[in-house]
Structures are given as structure tokens and as C-alpha cells.
Design a protein around this motif. Structure first.
Motif, short mmCIF file in Angstrom:
data_model
loop_
_atom_site.label_atom_id
_atom_site.label_comp_id
_atom_site.label_asym_id
_atom_site.label_seq_id
_atom_site.Cartn_x
_atom_site.Cartn_y
_atom_site.Cartn_z
N VAL A 153 -3.06 -0.19 -3.97
CA VAL A 153 -2.61 -1.38 -3.64
C VAL A 153 -2.27 -2.32 -4.36
CG1 VAL A 153 -4.56 -3.18 -2.65
CG2 VAL A 153 -4.51 -0.47 -1.75
N TYR B 87 -11.45 -1.25 2.89
CA TYR B 87 -9.94 0.76 2.56
C TYR B 87 -10.17 1.07 3.99
CZ TYR B 87 -9.09 -2.57 -1.03
OH TYR B 87 -8.85 -3.60 -2.20
N TRP C 216 -15.06 -2.63 -0.49
CA TRP C 216 -14.26 -2.83 -1.98
C TRP C 216 -15.01 -2.93 -2.88
CZ3 TRP C 216 -16.69 -5.67 -5.79
CH2 TRP C 216 -15.31 -6.10 -7.28
N ALA D 88 -6.11 -1.89 4.33
CA ALA D 88 -6.95 -3.30 4.25
C ALA D 88 -7.10 -4.10 4.61
CB ALA D 88 -5.74 -3.64 2.23
N TYR E 253 -6.90 -4.39 10.60
CA TYR E 253 -6.63 -4.60 9.37
C TYR E 253 -5.75 -5.29 9.63
CZ TYR E 253 -10.38 -0.34 8.48
OH TYR E 253 -11.21 -0.02 8.15
N LEU F 24 0.20 -1.20 0.26
CA LEU F 24 0.30 0.11 -0.35
C LEU F 24 1.28 1.25 0.07
CD1 LEU F 24 -1.31 -2.03 1.67
CD2 LEU F 24 -2.72 -0.42 2.23
N ARG G 228 -12.99 5.24 -4.08
CA ARG G 228 -11.92 4.43 -4.47
C ARG G 228 -12.67 4.15 -6.29
NH1 ARG G 228 -12.61 -2.12 -5.20
NH2 ARG G 228 -10.16 -2.30 -5.58
#
Length: 123
Positions: free
Chosen positions: A24, A32, A51, A96, A110, A4, A70
Motif C-alpha cells: 500500500v 485492510y 491498522w 483499504a 472500502y 494497492l 500486516r
């Protein structure tokens, strides 16, 4: 290998804007997040996105000024920061998670982290 990589930090005057990006690589993930850490303070939750991009969450204190998004085609997560204040000064980290995490605000949920990008807001 999962990586990342954040970018977009810098020095900005109060009231200005910055857009952070997190590229990523090495996998796709269900959640995320963005966190930040100011000198002498604990790491603080900023925002998270699923996602699909359909589910977003923000720290209450930042709603209305920060926007997470995103770009699935580029496997990139963005954080648009507007009306910046000196208290927004911190190192901003992208994270992530392999699964859908609840709550998104807990950093221990995470699995992977970036190296961080410095944001400095001058008064």
C-alpha cells in the motif's frame, strides 16, 4: 496517489499454500481487507485486519486455513493461504478503508482497491 498492488498469486496444486502480498502506498488506512471473485460469481469477503494488526476477521468458511497479517514497516498486508482447494480459485483483491469499517465483510465500506492477483488451484 493511493496505490494497492497485489502479488503472490499463481498456480498451485490442491493442498498447497500461497502467500499473497499487498503493498500500500500513498497513505495509511484504518482497515485492510482481502476479497476474491471467481468467474461468474459475486465478489466474496475473505478477511480483514485493522491498522494496528490487533483486530482480525475472517469469513467463517475460511477460518483455520487463511491468515491475514500486516507488516507496518513495509506498509504491506499479507494473506497466507494453506490447504488450498480448487474452489479457492479466484482473483484476489486487496482493499483499504480510511475508517474502521463495520462490518468488514461489505465491499462498499472500502475506499481503495488493487488490481487483483489470480490464484488457480488445480485438483
Amino acid at each position: 496517489q493511493v496505490q494497492l498492488v497485489e502479488s503472490g498469486g499463481g498456480l498451485v496444486q490442491a493442498g498447497g499454500s500461497l502467500r499473497l502480498s499487498c503493498v500500500v502506498s500513498g497513505g495509511t488506512f484504518s482497515t485492510y481487507g482481502w476479497f476474491r471473485q471467481a468467474p461468474g460469481k459475486e465478489r466474496e469477503y475473505v478477511a480483514a485486519i485493522s491498522w494496528s494488526g490487533n483486530n482480525k476477521d475472517y469469513a467463517d468458511s475460511l477460518k483455520g486455513r487463511f491468515t491475514i497479517s500486516r507488516d507496518s514497516s513495509k506498509n504491506t498486508v499479507h494473506l497466507q493461504m494453506n490447504s488450498l482447494k480448487p474452489e479457492d480459485t479466484a482473483v484476489y483483491y486487496c482493499a483499504a478503508a480510511r475508517g474502521y469499517v463495520i462490518p468488514t465483510s461489505r465491499d462498499y465500506n472500502y475506499d481503495y482497491w488493487g488490481q487483483g492477483t489470480q490464484v488457480t488451484v488445480s485438483s
